[in-house]
Design an enzyme around this catalytic site. Structure first.
Site, PDB file in Angstrom:
ATOM      1  N   LYS A  68      38.259  42.337  44.859  1.00  0.00           N
ATOM      2  CA  LYS A  68      38.099  41.507  43.672  1.00  0.00           C
ATOM      3  C   LYS A  68      36.620  41.362  43.333  1.00  0.00           C
ATOM      4  O   LYS A  68      36.230  41.336  42.175  1.00  0.00           O
ATOM      5  CB  LYS A  68      38.723  40.126  43.891  1.00  0.00           C
ATOM      6  N   GLN A  69      35.812  41.246  44.368  1.00  0.00           N
ATOM      7  CA  GLN A  69      34.373  41.073  44.151  1.00  0.00           C
ATOM      8  C   GLN A  69      33.610  41.667  45.312  1.00  0.00           C
ATOM      9  O   GLN A  69      34.155  41.880  46.398  1.00  0.00           O
ATOM     10  CB  GLN A  69      34.024  39.599  43.993  1.00  0.00           C
TER      11      GLN A  69
ATOM     12  N   GLU B  39      38.571  38.054  47.600  1.00  0.00           N
ATOM     13  CA  GLU B  39      39.861  37.375  47.683  1.00  0.00           C
ATOM     14  C   GLU B  39      41.047  38.332  47.598  1.00  0.00           C
ATOM     15  O   GLU B  39      42.203  37.893  47.629  1.00  0.00           O
ATOM     16  CB  GLU B  39      39.951  36.326  46.567  1.00  0.00           C
TER      17      GLU B  39
ATOM     18  N   TRP C  62      31.591  27.671  46.532  1.00  0.00           N
ATOM     19  CA  TRP C  62      30.412  28.276  47.160  1.00  0.00           C
ATOM     20  C   TRP C  62      29.515  28.952  46.119  1.00  0.00           C
ATOM     21  O   TRP C  62      28.367  29.279  46.413  1.00  0.00           O
ATOM     22  CB  TRP C  62      30.838  29.301  48.215  1.00  0.00           C
ATOM     23  N   ASP C  63      30.056  29.121  44.911  1.00  0.00           N
ATOM     24  CA  ASP C  63      29.260  29.698  43.821  1.00  0.00           C
ATOM     25  C   ASP C  63      27.917  28.983  43.689  1.00  0.00           C
ATOM     26  O   ASP C  63      26.876  29.605  43.417  1.00  0.00           O
ATOM     27  CB  ASP C  63      29.986  29.543  42.474  1.00  0.00           C
TER      28      ASP C  63
END
Length: 835
Positions: free
Chosen positions: A622-623, A510, A371-372
């Protein structure tokens, strides 16, 4: 920090002044065009982290072995293949090879020139007998001819006559042995790391046709399990006044063209190697060899100098529409241009394939698409090179049949795009942090909407893009469910009012998996549902013939679009009245807080030191997750909500993902943490150049490079295009004199410049462009540049959010937050049995 003696600042070139074989340099000095990529290995072809030649989409498949199998688990893995290596051009003087590890090197420099697209290395060395040898080698992968690479070597023995041998080779390093072998995929470095590629033990490239004819050499193969085919053909041009002879050797895994030259002192030898690669999902290797021949014939007719000139012209046009200029900071300018150049190298000639997470610069993440692409890379492509964005979206269109099958396998309607893939099938073996990331559906639909709004390409939307919007909306309609609510809150739910919920999903973060009502997923799914309904309605009302075809393609039923709108309007958006924030998911706030500030550095990143179940029990990211939603759907949140959410989630975000810093930079700038915004920006800017995550050796972080553009244009430039309305609210860093960038917008080319006191918008070509600056409307034309005076650069807040406010907060149930770091408990004592 970067060693500036070794890597001096130059706004247009990445320069290295000392020899090194480290893997990071191989990545930093890679050249590619989105189809073909050559890592920055030295032409001697010996020691390396990874002797890499990668072709977008060239992959092998293999059965995924689950320790415990369950229905619907991904069954077939996909891994990028290391294509035959054509970079080797070994030089021998007096029959002794140059080895930069132990040679008497007097001068060394290599540079990647981002204006010419040429990697150049200059070396001066002396043999033990005192012969001084000057070498210059150049390398480019053509942007104009996607199947063509050029390697050129010039050798001069300056102070004596000497026998010089140049051995040009094609090597199958994927399957070779001994001197031919490269580093096997997945074995780069000790220890577990899920970011690396898988290792395939069996032979991958099965030999087909191989031959030599005059100065040409050819190797071709069929990929054992995937059935793909690949061919490489190399041609050689020798220019010298010295006498020489040519000898050859060809075997299934190696082809050598060896030139033995009786070099006179000061008389140069120039050897040019023209290389063509072609691949296919099933065309016979012989056909690919013929295609390579035609590519090389055309290159020979054109001439080598013309190819170099054409590369420069192509890049002149690229920089004209893409260059972001930061005045007064050449170090930041160099790094920014390197990132933008990597985006071109990853996507320019993908031509309908996806954009891999590492581009074609390394084997990291197995060459998969994520999806990046849609969230971090497509914005840059859409606003600077719309055709590349169109090609990337068409890659998703081609994946629709597989996505429909996957949705059916998971008991849903419509289509479910894979979390990670090359061929369109799901390749993620860990469903909790993979398949469960259903948000990829909304991400793709979101990128489609942005592309159509920015370019006006309604024809693509009606022809095939609408199919993506419809099939992704269908999935949300069946994945989600209706529930009555007795609670009254910010979500709009009240007695007797039903809300729409989505359970059992994983958001971008994640470190928190398989949750209910993930805010990012719900917000983006709401967009997806609304957008699909709008597309159907507009095509039905304005293009009845296209609507009939759309119904035929998709089986669209009457009332479907209206049902999507109802679901979108009722979408549950979680909100905590006690904390005044949006919870990341329904249970996120019930977890204990992970004390990142007191987590030892040697336990980072967390995914390499803690079992997933340990991480999942804590509030730790994580993000950026909620923060990303605040940016992408910022028109649905108030400034106060954005600040409160940012203050809460920023101290919980580890930055273990390279996708985080750019989003945190944008929101930090918007809410007022200007110094923090610049810090996050520089973290994203130097992810690879400083190797901040210690894995740049595995390839460029392409999404992070795309995020750099977004941080500059949307963060500091303040550009937004919510609902198709272009607007600006700048946040220029105090130390920057100016920031300037071009934009493509609905057929016009703009140049936007921000200084401390004003914003300028000039239309360079195309029709007038309406836009707003801080809620005031303007129209820029070719004749009239708009100059807007700025009273300030937005709010200014000192410092950064900390965990202290979290540990003093109270949940809705009256319990108090606490922060800690997971530790290994002491051993349970052994109790002796009683007699």
């Amino acid at each position: 920090m970067i060693d500036r003696d070794r890597f001096p600042v130059d706004p247009w070139r990445l320069i290295e002044t000392r020899y090194s074989e480290e893997g990071v340099g191989e990545t930093l000095f890679s050249v590619g065009n989105g189809y073909l990529g050559l890592r920055g290995n030295h032409i001697e072809g010996r020691g390396a982290h990874e002797h890499g030649t990668f072709i977008n989409g060239l992959h092998e498949t293999w059965p995924i072995r689950h320790a415990e199998q369950a229905y619907g688990f991904a069954e077939v893995g996909q891994t990028i293949v290391n294509a035959p290596d054509a970079k080797v051009m070994r030089v021998y003087v007096d029959d002794e090879p140059i080895s930069l590890d132990d040679a008497d090197v007097r001068e060394f420099a290599r540079s990647l020139d981002m204006r010419t697209g040429v990697l150049e290395r200059r070396v001066v060395w002396e043999t033990p007998s005192g012969k001084r040898v000057r070498m210059r080698d150049q390398r480019l992968v053509s942007f104009e001819e996607r199947h063509l690479a050029v390697l050129r070597l010039e050798v001069v023995v300056e102070n004596a006559d000497a026998p010089v041998t140049i051995s040009c080779q094609l090597l199958n390093r994927q399957d070779g042995a001994g001197v031919y072998a490269g580093t096997p995929l997945g074995t780069k470095g000790a220890g577990f790391d899920p970011r690396k590629a898988e290792k395939i033990a069996d032979r991958v490239l099965e030999p087909a046709e191989h031959w030599q004819d005059g100065m040409r050499s050819a190797l071709s193969y069929r990929v054992a399990d995937s059935g793909m085919t690949v061919a490489v053909v190399a041609d050689h041009i020798v220019e010298t006044e010295n006498s020489y002879n040519h000898r050859t050797l060809v075997e299934p895994d190696i082809a050598k063209d060896v030139f033995r030259v009786q070099a006179k002192a000061g008389v140069p030898i120039t050897l040019t190697k023209l290389v063509s690669y072609h691949t296919s999902r099933g065309v016979p290797p012989r056909e690919l060899v013929d295609r390579c021949r035609r590519t090389l014939d055309r290159a020979a007719d054109q001439g080598v100098e013309a190819i170099f000139r054409q590369q420069r012209e192509w890049l002149d046009a690229f920089w004209e529409r893409s260059d972001v200029r930061i005045d007064g900071r050449d170090d930041l300018q160099q790094a920014t241009r390197w990132c933008l150049f990597q985006l071109a190298q990853a996507s320019a000639r993908a031509d309908g394939a996806g954009v891999p997470a590492k581009g074609v610069s390394g084997s990291g993440y197995s060459g998969h698409y994520f999806w990046d692409t849609e969230i971090y890379v497509l914005p840059f492509l859409t606003y600077t090179s719309p055709r590349w964005a169109y090609n990337a979206l068409r890659a998703r269109v081609k994946m629709l049949p597989a996505a429909r099958r996957r949705a059916a396998q998971l008991n849903e309607a419509g289509a479910l795009f894979p979390w990670r893939t090359i061929n369109g099938e799901e390749a993620s073996a860990y469903y909790a942090a993979g398949t469960a990331q259903y948000h990829i559906n909304a991400d793709i639909s979101f990128a489609l909407g942005k592309y159509v709004r920015a370019t006006g390409d309604e024809a693509f939307l009606r022809r095939e893009g609408a199919d993506i919007a419809i099939e992704t909306a269908r999935l949300w309609a069946t994945l989600g469910f209706w529930r009555g609510s007795r609670l009254v809150g910010e979500s709009g739910a009240g007695d007797g009012i039903e809300t729409f919920h989505i359970h059992g999903v994983t958001g971008p973060d994640e470190y928190t998996t398989v949750v209910n009502d993930n805010l990012y997923t719900n917000v983006m799914a709401r967009y997806n549902l609304r957008y699909a309904a709008k597309v159907v309605r507009e095509i039905r009302e304005s293009f009845p013939e296209d609507y009939v075809k759309l119904v035929e393609r998709t089986g669209l039923g009457s009332g479907e679009a209206e049902s999507w709108e109802r679901a979108a309007e009722a979408m549950y958006i979680p909100y905590s009245e006690a904390l005044g924030i949006h919870p990341q998911d329904s249970l996120f706030l019930e977890r204990e807080v992970w004390d990142l500030a007191n987590t030892p550095a040697d336990q980072r990143p967390l995914l390499l030191h803690f079992h997933p179940l340990v991480i999942y029990r804590f509030q730790v990211l994580k993000q950026a997750d909620v923060v990303l939603a605040l940016f992408l759907q910022g028109n649905h949140f108030t400034p106060e909500e954005k600040k409160a959410d940012f203050d809460y989630y920023d101290p919980l975000t580890t930055g273990d993902s390279t996708l985080s810093a750019v989003v945190q930079s944008i929101l930090a700038a918007e809410v007022g943490y200007q110094d923090l915004a610049q810090k996050y920006f520089e973290q994203s800017l130097f992810v690879d150049l400083h190797d901040l995550h210690h894995n740049a050796a595995d390839g460029v972080h392409v999404a992070s490079a795309g995020g750099v553009w977004t941080a500059l244009v949307c963060g500091f430039g303040g550009m937004r295009d919510y609902a198709g309305d272009l607007s600006f609210d700048p946040r220029l860093p105090a130390a920057w004199p100016s920031l300037s960038f071009p934009l493509q917008w609905q057929g016009s080319t703009l140049q936007v410049t921000v200084t401390k006191d004003e914003l300028r918008v000039q239309v360079r070509t195309g029709p007038p462009v309406p836009f707003s600056v801080r809620d005031t409307a303007y129209i820029a034309t070719v004749e009239d540049e708009v100059v807007v005076r700025l009273a300030d650069q937005g709010p200014l807040l000192p410092g950064r959010p900390t965990l202290r406010q979290l540990t003093e907060a109270w949940r809705e149930d009256g319990t108090r937050m606490s922060a800690s770091v997971p530790v290994i408990t002491t051993s349970i004592p052994v109790i002796e049995p009683i007699d």
